[in-house]
Design an enzyme around this catalytic site. Structure first.
Site, mmCIF file in Angstrom:
data_model
loop_
_atom_site.group_PDB
_atom_site.id
_atom_site.type_symbol
_atom_site.label_atom_id
_atom_site.label_comp_id
_atom_site.label_asym_id
_atom_site.label_seq_id
_atom_site.Cartn_x
_atom_site.Cartn_y
_atom_site.Cartn_z
ATOM 1 N N GLN A 152 -26.641 13.808 26.077
ATOM 2 C CA GLN A 152 -25.392 13.347 26.673
ATOM 3 C C GLN A 152 -25.118 13.972 28.035
ATOM 4 O OE1 GLN A 152 -23.139 13.955 22.706
ATOM 5 N NE2 GLN A 152 -22.163 12.170 23.612
ATOM 6 N N ASN A 169 -27.072 17.391 13.625
ATOM 7 C CA ASN A 169 -25.731 16.914 13.955
ATOM 8 C C ASN A 169 -25.431 15.612 13.224
ATOM 9 O OD1 ASN A 169 -23.284 17.181 15.729
ATOM 10 N ND2 ASN A 169 -23.928 15.107 16.250
ATOM 11 N N GLU A 170 -24.466 15.680 12.328
ATOM 12 C CA GLU A 170 -23.863 14.493 11.708
ATOM 13 C C GLU A 170 -24.863 13.480 11.167
ATOM 14 O OE1 GLU A 170 -21.240 12.581 14.448
ATOM 15 O OE2 GLU A 170 -19.848 14.248 14.505
ATOM 16 N N TYR A 189 -12.275 13.807 13.979
ATOM 17 C CA TYR A 189 -11.608 13.078 15.052
ATOM 18 C C TYR A 189 -10.416 12.260 14.574
ATOM 19 C CZ TYR A 189 -15.594 14.103 18.101
ATOM 20 O OH TYR A 189 -16.539 14.752 18.854
ATOM 21 N N GLU A 248 -16.482 20.100 16.435
ATOM 22 C CA GLU A 248 -16.076 19.054 17.375
ATOM 23 C C GLU A 248 -14.698 18.560 16.978
ATOM 24 O OE1 GLU A 248 -18.684 15.678 17.976
ATOM 25 O OE2 GLU A 248 -20.441 16.979 18.232
ATOM 26 N N TRP A 256 -14.417 18.936 21.847
ATOM 27 C CA TRP A 256 -15.391 17.970 22.366
ATOM 28 C C TRP A 256 -14.701 17.154 23.449
ATOM 29 C CZ3 TRP A 256 -20.519 17.437 21.829
ATOM 30 C CH2 TRP A 256 -21.085 16.298 22.434
ATOM 31 N N GLU A 312 -21.702 8.638 26.343
ATOM 32 C CA GLU A 312 -21.119 8.487 25.009
ATOM 33 C C GLU A 312 -21.925 7.449 24.193
ATOM 34 O OE1 GLU A 312 -19.297 10.070 23.054
ATOM 35 O OE2 GLU A 312 -18.506 8.591 21.667
ATOM 36 N N TRP A 313 -23.216 7.724 24.039
ATOM 37 C CA TRP A 313 -24.097 6.934 23.180
ATOM 38 C C TRP A 313 -24.014 5.442 23.506
ATOM 39 C CZ3 TRP A 313 -27.305 10.457 21.952
ATOM 40 C CH2 TRP A 313 -26.861 11.753 21.689
#
Ligand code: PNW
Length: 557
Positions: A84, A231-232, A393, A455, A505, A512-513
């Site tokens: 990123q 990660n996730e 989030y 995050e 974050w 952003e992907w």
């Protein structure tokens, strides 16, 4: 005319042009009091870009201790990920990852955006360390690019330029007393491993990941104490292998994906993610058996397996977990919300802490879920992680709906008394601050483990389309942080949750992907043309929570 007035006129001109880059923001605190912040460009102090010699060990404050000046009862930091922010995709001997391939395919990302250049962190890290220092940041989460270190994914083929890059970065972070928290895998799988055996759907990923992890511990474990394995996986497995909207873009729908099987592959991915995590933790704790090329516990080679890879270090997986609040207080809605919460929030933590998938997932997927053998279960439980790394989030309201299988529930972002949760710039993100407190309590009761929020943050509506000076007063993001940090504080102080830290974050606006550069999560603004960095008001506000003295001017003083 003498020189005096001329010099004065030049100075005035300089200062007003600096002022013109700065905006004045009135910031409202949760208690209603107001203050003024003046965000603007970050200008590094002279000499900041030359990395100083590493400070002697022991000279820096304990990163886990909360600074006396911090307003929070836990440490605060900020986070990024390699693909990123780094850019320099084809430089320094880096090999291609699945995100290089995916982002270059037509139609896969917003306007064809790629991470080729991103924030150019690869060349600008010294400047960004100066930026972090100016904010008083003491903890920085970042990820390693696997293919910068091992261009084809396997550890036989080490890229010295990649090692030199991270060596320089970690030395400079140490010199700046900024603790690095390093994610081994933030979604950028070596393309070579995807090509060879399909990446996460094949069992070979377990040993390749463990070998890479061990190599990273050996290379950087003298300077990096805090590690994250994956990660996730609850994001990269379904999005990569079920919907195909993230790399490697696999799914059953042949109008969108050339290959893939949405009913089997996400589960294989999740299964191998758990095993790869455990193998990396094993390597971290017990070392790695070089002669057999495996983490010690996978094979009986105990003679070579003495000692820890990173003495005194800590490690965990990061998990993206939202919150399902009951829509009403009815027993049906409470039970429905709990089903949803366990189905999503316990997906990986139940295997890691209890050795098996949550009952709700087994009930829904049956034989499609690969089951852990007794040996695998023992191996996972014998290699426990040190903390829950929570990435949170958003949340919603869940109610019983007997006609909606498989979980017999539905969800909404409007409460039963008519309150609509505010929507962020990202379609999946609704602001629900109390959800964080509820979730922390749920995790605490279910697992009893220390928690680090690795995050939490938000994309502010409209930020991607407005000129820079109009986005620097990011009250939307600032209020998000105020409310979420306040709820995290309440969970720690009043609910007995063992919360250790919090990372916002993200440090920088970034790639952003699939949304490319169209969504901005940064506490600092990045001009994607000039690559200049600007403080947003939220960064200045957060700096007073970091506890090392707040930044007071736009000149980076
Ligand atoms: C995280 N969701 O991903 C990632 O770790 C970051 O790299 C990313 O930039 C950040 O969140 C913001 O998106 C998530 O749909 C992606 O709930 C999607 C979700 C959650 C987290």
């Amino acid at each position: 005319m003498g020189w005096g007035p001329l010099v004065a006129a030049i100075l005035l001109c300089l200062s007003s042009s600096t002022r013109a880059q700065t905006v004045e923001c009135t910031v409202t605190e949760l208690d209603g009091s107001t203050s003024t912040l003046r965000p603007g460009p970050f200008v590094p102090p002279a000499g900041a870009a030359s990395a100083a010699a590493p400070a002697p060990r022991g000279a820096c404050p304990n990163p886990l201790a909360v600074p006396a000046a911090s307003k929070a009862p836990f440490f605060l930091g900020s986070a990024t990920a390699a693909y990123q922010v780094e850019g320099a995709a084809a430089e320094g001997g880096r090999g291609p990852s699945i995100w290089d391939t995916f982002s270059h395919l037509p139609g896969k990302t917003h306007e064809g955006d790629t991470g080729d250049r991103a924030d150019d962190f690869y060349h600008r890290w010294a400047n960004d360390i100066a930026l972090m220092r100016s904010l008083g940041l003491r903890n920085f989460r970042l990820s390693l690019s696997w293919t910068r270190l091992f261009p084809n994914g396997t550890v036989g083929d080490l890229n010295p330029e990649g090692v030199a890059f991270y060596d320089g970065l970690f030395d400079a972070l140490r010199a700046a007393c900024i603790e690095p928290w390093v994610t081994l895998y933030h979604w950028d799988l070596p393309q070579a491993l995807q090509d060879e055996y399909g990446g996460w759907v094949d069992e070979r990923i377990v040993e390749d990941f463990a070998a890479y992890a061990q190599a990273a511990f050996d290379l950087f474990g003298d300077r990096v104490k805090y590690w994250f394995t994956l990660n996730e996986p609850e994001t990269f497995c379904p999005l990569g292998y079920e919907t195909g909207t993230f790399a490697p873009g696999r799914c059953s729908d042949r109008t969108r994906c050339l290959e893939g099987n949405s009913s089997t592959e996400p589960h294989l991915c999740a299964y191998h993610a758990v095993l790869a995590h455990a193998a990396a933790v094993s390597a971290f704790r017990q070392g790695f058996c070089r002669s057999c090329g495996q983490a010690c516990s996978l094979e009986a080679c105990s003679l070579e397996c003495a000692g820890e890879s990173v003495p005194g270090g800590q490690i965990g997986m990061t998990n993206a977990i939202g919150w399902a609040a009951p829509y009403t207080g009815s027993a049906e809605d409470v039970a429905a919300a709990e089903r949803q919460q366990s189905f999503t929030g316990a997906w990986f933590l139940d295997p890691l802490y209890r050795g098996d998938w949550p009952a709700e997932r087994k009930a829904v997927y049956g034989d499609l879920l690969p089951s852990f053998t007794p040996e695998q279960r023992r191996f996972i439980l014998d290699n426990p992680q040190d903390f829950i790394a929570l990435q949170h989030y958003t949340g919603n309201y869940v109610y019983q709906n007997a006609t909606n299988p498989p979980l017999l529930l539905s969800s909404t972002t409007k409460s039963s008394d008519g309150y609509q949760l505010p929507q962020a710039d990202s379609p999946w993100l609704f602001v629900f601050p109390k959800a964080l407190r509820s979730l922390l309590g749920w995790l605490h009761r279910r697992y009893g483990a220390p928690i680090i929020i690795t995050e939490n943050g938000v994309s502010a509506p409209g930020e991607a389309s407005k000129p820079v000076l109009e986005v620097l007063c990011d009250q939307f993001r600032l209020s998000y942080f105020q409310q979420y940090i306040s709820n995290a504080t309440a969970a720690k102080r009043d609910d007995g949750v063992d919360l250790r830290g919090y990372f916002a974050w993200s440090l920088l606006d970034n790639f952003e992907w699939a949304d490319g550069y169209s969504k901005r999560f940064g506490i600092t603004y990045v001009d994607f043309d000039s690559l200049a960095r600007y403080y947003k008001a939220s960064a200045m506000w957060l700096s007073s929570w970091f506890g090392m003295g707040a930044v007071t001017s736009a000149a980076g003083a």
